[in-house]
Design a protein around this motif. Structure first.
Motif, PDB file in Angstrom:
ATOM      1  N   ASP A 199     -23.629   0.275  -2.127  1.00  0.00           N
ATOM      2  CA  ASP A 199     -24.086  -0.735  -1.177  1.00  0.00           C
ATOM      3  C   ASP A 199     -23.103  -0.920  -0.028  1.00  0.00           C
ATOM      4  OD1 ASP A 199     -26.410  -1.390  -2.696  1.00  0.00           O
ATOM      5  OD2 ASP A 199     -25.147  -2.552  -4.055  1.00  0.00           O
ATOM      6  N   VAL A 200     -21.869  -0.468  -0.211  1.00  0.00           N
ATOM      7  CA  VAL A 200     -20.833  -0.650   0.805  1.00  0.00           C
ATOM      8  C   VAL A 200     -20.166   0.696   1.078  1.00  0.00           C
ATOM      9  CG1 VAL A 200     -18.598  -1.734   1.281  1.00  0.00           C
ATOM     10  CG2 VAL A 200     -20.423  -3.066   0.195  1.00  0.00           C
ATOM     11  N   PHE A 201     -19.957   0.979   2.363  1.00  0.00           N
ATOM     12  CA  PHE A 201     -19.306   2.221   2.771  1.00  0.00           C
ATOM     13  C   PHE A 201     -18.312   1.877   3.877  1.00  0.00           C
ATOM     14  CE2 PHE A 201     -18.544   6.220   4.766  1.00  0.00           C
ATOM     15  CZ  PHE A 201     -18.856   7.209   3.852  1.00  0.00           C
ATOM     16  N   ILE A 202     -17.022   1.968   3.550  1.00  0.00           N
ATOM     17  CA  ILE A 202     -15.966   1.666   4.505  1.00  0.00           C
ATOM     18  C   ILE A 202     -15.325   2.979   4.944  1.00  0.00           C
ATOM     19  CG2 ILE A 202     -13.787   0.480   4.914  1.00  0.00           C
ATOM     20  CD1 ILE A 202     -16.180  -1.391   4.529  1.00  0.00           C
ATOM     21  N   SER A 203     -15.397   3.241   6.237  1.00  0.00           N
ATOM     22  CA  SER A 203     -14.832   4.466   6.802  1.00  0.00           C
ATOM     23  C   SER A 203     -13.735   4.099   7.795  1.00  0.00           C
ATOM     24  CB  SER A 203     -15.921   5.272   7.500  1.00  0.00           C
ATOM     25  OG  SER A 203     -16.388   4.580   8.650  1.00  0.00           O
ATOM     26  N   LEU A 204     -13.173   5.103   8.422  1.00  0.00           N
ATOM     27  CA  LEU A 204     -12.110   4.875   9.393  1.00  0.00           C
ATOM     28  C   LEU A 204     -12.621   4.099  10.605  1.00  0.00           C
ATOM     29  CD1 LEU A 204      -9.125   5.601   9.441  1.00  0.00           C
ATOM     30  CD2 LEU A 204      -9.692   7.673  10.719  1.00  0.00           C
ATOM     31  N   ASP A 205     -13.925   4.181  10.855  1.00  0.00           N
ATOM     32  CA  ASP A 205     -14.505   3.432  11.979  1.00  0.00           C
ATOM     33  C   ASP A 205     -14.423   1.925  11.774  1.00  0.00           C
ATOM     34  OD1 ASP A 205     -16.351   5.814  13.305  1.00  0.00           O
ATOM     35  OD2 ASP A 205     -16.316   5.894  11.120  1.00  0.00           O
ATOM     36  N   ASP A 206     -14.309   1.492  10.530  1.00  0.00           N
ATOM     37  CA  ASP A 206     -14.429   0.065  10.201  1.00  0.00           C
ATOM     38  C   ASP A 206     -13.108  -0.678  10.154  1.00  0.00           C
ATOM     39  OD1 ASP A 206     -17.296   0.279   9.715  1.00  0.00           O
ATOM     40  OD2 ASP A 206     -16.731   1.416   7.919  1.00  0.00           O
ATOM     41  N   VAL A 207     -12.000   0.032  10.299  1.00  0.00           N
ATOM     42  CA  VAL A 207     -10.696  -0.612  10.112  1.00  0.00           C
ATOM     43  C   VAL A 207      -9.728  -0.224  11.224  1.00  0.00           C
ATOM     44  CG1 VAL A 207     -10.940  -0.741   7.602  1.00  0.00           C
ATOM     45  CG2 VAL A 207      -9.879   1.285   8.636  1.00  0.00           C
ATOM     46  N   THR A 208      -8.686  -1.010  11.332  1.00  0.00           N
ATOM     47  CA  THR A 208      -7.598  -0.691  12.260  1.00  0.00           C
ATOM     48  C   THR A 208      -6.563   0.193  11.583  1.00  0.00           C
ATOM     49  OG1 THR A 208      -7.912  -2.811  13.389  1.00  0.00           O
ATOM     50  CG2 THR A 208      -5.819  -1.675  13.758  1.00  0.00           C
ATOM     51  N   TYR A 209      -6.316  -0.086  10.308  1.00  0.00           N
ATOM     52  CA  TYR A 209      -5.316   0.657   9.545  1.00  0.00           C
ATOM     53  C   TYR A 209      -5.983   1.332   8.350  1.00  0.00           C
ATOM     54  CZ  TYR A 209      -2.248  -2.327  12.289  1.00  0.00           C
ATOM     55  OH  TYR A 209      -1.629  -2.975  13.329  1.00  0.00           O
ATOM     56  N   LYS A 214      -3.724  -2.007   2.986  1.00  0.00           N
ATOM     57  CA  LYS A 214      -4.688  -2.767   2.179  1.00  0.00           C
ATOM     58  C   LYS A 214      -5.985  -3.061   2.911  1.00  0.00           C
ATOM     59  CE  LYS A 214      -2.667  -7.226   3.499  1.00  0.00           C
ATOM     60  NZ  LYS A 214      -1.962  -8.441   3.004  1.00  0.00           N
ATOM     61  N   GLU A 215      -6.001  -2.912   4.240  1.00  0.00           N
ATOM     62  CA  GLU A 215      -7.165  -3.348   5.015  1.00  0.00           C
ATOM     63  C   GLU A 215      -8.483  -2.730   4.568  1.00  0.00           C
ATOM     64  OE1 GLU A 215      -8.943  -3.543   9.588  1.00  0.00           O
ATOM     65  OE2 GLU A 215      -7.060  -2.478   9.202  1.00  0.00           O
ATOM     66  N   PRO A 216      -8.565  -1.408   4.354  1.00  0.00           N
ATOM     67  CA  PRO A 216      -9.862  -0.857   3.935  1.00  0.00           C
ATOM     68  C   PRO A 216     -10.360  -1.409   2.598  1.00  0.00           C
ATOM     69  CG  PRO A 216      -8.382   0.879   4.688  1.00  0.00           C
ATOM     70  CD  PRO A 216      -7.563  -0.354   4.553  1.00  0.00           C
ATOM     71  N   VAL A 217      -9.439  -1.638   1.684  1.00  0.00           N
ATOM     72  CA  VAL A 217      -9.808  -2.190   0.371  1.00  0.00           C
ATOM     73  C   VAL A 217     -10.314  -3.616   0.514  1.00  0.00           C
ATOM     74  CG1 VAL A 217      -8.915  -2.882  -1.889  1.00  0.00           C
ATOM     75  CG2 VAL A 217      -8.250  -0.674  -0.895  1.00  0.00           C
ATOM     76  N   LEU A 218      -9.582  -4.435   1.242  1.00  0.00           N
ATOM     77  CA  LEU A 218      -9.999  -5.828   1.437  1.00  0.00           C
ATOM     78  C   LEU A 218     -11.314  -5.903   2.208  1.00  0.00           C
ATOM     79  CD1 LEU A 218      -6.576  -7.541   2.279  1.00  0.00           C
ATOM     80  CD2 LEU A 218      -7.779  -7.440   0.086  1.00  0.00           C
ATOM     81  N   LYS A 219     -11.492  -4.997   3.158  1.00  0.00           N
ATOM     82  CA  LYS A 219     -12.738  -4.959   3.922  1.00  0.00           C
ATOM     83  C   LYS A 219     -13.922  -4.674   3.003  1.00  0.00           C
ATOM     84  CE  LYS A 219     -14.670  -4.668   8.136  1.00  0.00           C
ATOM     85  NZ  LYS A 219     -14.521  -5.640   9.245  1.00  0.00           N
ATOM     86  N   ALA A 220     -13.740  -3.776   2.067  1.00  0.00           N
ATOM     87  CA  ALA A 220     -14.810  -3.463   1.117  1.00  0.00           C
ATOM     88  C   ALA A 220     -15.104  -4.651   0.216  1.00  0.00           C
ATOM     89  CB  ALA A 220     -14.431  -2.242   0.278  1.00  0.00           C
ATOM     90  N   LEU A 221     -14.063  -5.287  -0.300  1.00  0.00           N
ATOM     91  CA  LEU A 221     -14.247  -6.416  -1.209  1.00  0.00           C
ATOM     92  C   LEU A 221     -14.959  -7.573  -0.526  1.00  0.00           C
ATOM     93  CD1 LEU A 221     -10.778  -6.443  -3.034  1.00  0.00           C
ATOM     94  CD2 LEU A 221     -12.950  -5.527  -3.888  1.00  0.00           C
ATOM     95  N   GLU A 222     -14.710  -7.738   0.762  1.00  0.00           N
ATOM     96  CA  GLU A 222     -15.336  -8.837   1.502  1.00  0.00           C
ATOM     97  C   GLU A 222     -16.853  -8.696   1.598  1.00  0.00           C
ATOM     98  OE1 GLU A 222     -13.461  -8.677   5.278  1.00  0.00           O
ATOM     99  OE2 GLU A 222     -11.566  -9.573   4.589  1.00  0.00           O
ATOM    100  N   GLN A 223     -17.349  -7.486   1.395  1.00  0.00           N
ATOM    101  CA  GLN A 223     -18.787  -7.250   1.557  1.00  0.00           C
ATOM    102  C   GLN A 223     -19.605  -7.720   0.345  1.00  0.00           C
ATOM    103  OE1 GLN A 223     -19.324  -6.101   4.726  1.00  0.00           O
ATOM    104  NE2 GLN A 223     -17.076  -6.169   4.731  1.00  0.00           N
ATOM    105  N   PHE A 224     -18.923  -7.993  -0.756  1.00  0.00           N
ATOM    106  CA  PHE A 224     -19.630  -8.379  -1.978  1.00  0.00           C
ATOM    107  C   PHE A 224     -19.606  -9.901  -2.162  1.00  0.00           C
ATOM    108  CE2 PHE A 224     -18.111  -4.021  -2.967  1.00  0.00           C
ATOM    109  CZ  PHE A 224     -19.351  -3.422  -3.129  1.00  0.00           C
ATOM    110  N   ASP A 225     -20.690 -10.432  -2.680  1.00  0.00           N
ATOM    111  CA  ASP A 225     -20.809 -11.877  -2.876  1.00  0.00           C
ATOM    112  C   ASP A 225     -19.958 -12.380  -4.036  1.00  0.00           C
ATOM    113  OD1 ASP A 225     -22.633 -12.129  -0.787  1.00  0.00           O
ATOM    114  OD2 ASP A 225     -24.346 -11.752  -2.099  1.00  0.00           O
TER     115      ASP A 225
END
Length: 297
Positions: A199-209, A214-225
């Motif tokens: 349900d969630v796909f975090i790529s290099l386009d979605d983050v600064t680092y 930790k940013e990509p991991v936290l970005k993914a976790l934020e997508q879940f309720d």
């Protein structure tokens, strides 16, 4: 002998020769880990790697610590290439092509290319290119070669579909966290129809680092309720480091081209031998987590 999950109050053991552990093997690992919680006991008790004597000794060494915060793991973050999809050959070939094309005098052994797999293309090529313009040319050549030959070089690792189907059926939150750009990652991802599980796909386009940040991991976790506990799973040290930096569990995969030792060296909590081992371990862990622990989240 592998002794992992010790920081989370749990560990699994495995020997590559398939022989049962002796009591001495077991007690040594207890000493290494410090103590066991109930989930640890269940995983070992149900493991085919342990003899009866070890199981009996285990019962005398289990320590239930009321201060432990054992949480249900309901969220799994997967790296893509080298973890679910075996794309190592095309990655190595694309790096070699780019170096031959633009830096023909650079000696770049296969082993060095393998060591460099994981970080972004910009990060790797910047180590060898004299300027930004050369980095851009190297990246363009890499991507052109990768795109032209991708379909004939990659394959899924064993039992990926079977285990992802089980995880999806069991209600886990599933996400991809990759250091590729989306347009580069999607062809193989959709080719194998992995998009039906995630349900969630975090790529290099979605983050600064990128990972190991930790940013990509936290970005993914934020997508879940609802996230009770999470684990980052990958084949590269940067995957493990990203999970650790985000404050969650981090697992390595035993089929990593870099080897399990490289993942253990950066603090992997567990090394999964294969996809079925992953599912079995998580299932046993969650089975033993009591409602009281879950209410603490």
């Amino acid at each position: 002998m592998l002794c992992r999950f010790k920081n989370a109050g749990i560990f699994t053991l495995g020997k590559h020769d398939g022989h049962p552990f002796s009591t001495d093997d077991f007690l040594q690992c207890i000493d290494d880990c410090g103590h066991l919680t109930t989930p640890s006991y269940t995983i070992i008790r149900n493991s085919p790697y342990f003899s009866t004597s070890v199981s009996q000794s285990l019962q005398r060494h289990v320590k239930i610590n009321s201060g432990d915060t054992v949480k249900t793991i309901n969220t799994l973050l997967f790296d893509l290439d080298g973890t679910l999809i075996d794309s190592n050959d095309i990655i190595i070939a694309s790096y070699a092509h780019a170096y031959r094309t633009h830096l023909p005098d650079l000696v770049m052994p296969r082993e060095t290319i393998i060591d460099n797999i994981g970080p972004t293309l910009e990060t790797i090529f910047s180590r060898y290119a004299p300027d930004v313009a050369m980095v851009e040319r190297l990246i363009a050549s890499y991507r052109a070669h990768y795109t032209a030959h991708e379909a004939t070089y990659h394959t899924l690792y064993p039992d990926v579909h079977i285990v992802l189907e089980q995880l999806k059926r069991d209600g886990y939150n599933l996400a991809i966290v990759t250091s590729k750009y989306r347009d580069a990652a999607m062809p193989s991802f959709t080719h194998y129809e992995l998009d039906r599980y995630f349900d969630v796909f975090i790529s290099l386009d979605d983050v600064t680092y990128s990972k190991p940040d930790k940013e990509p991991v936290l970005k993914a976790l934020e997508q879940f309720d609802h996230v009770t506990g999470a684990i980052m799973i990958g084949d590269n040290p940067t995957d493990v480091q990203a999970g650790k930096n985000a404050g969650i569990l981090a697992a390595g995969v035993g089929w990593s081209i870099k080897g399990a030792a490289a993942l253990e060296a950066v603090g992997a909590d567990v090394i999964f031998r294969d996809m079925n081992h992953l599912y079995h371990t998580l299932t046993l862990w969650n089975k033993e987590v009591t409602p009281e622990h879950e209410k603490e989240t």
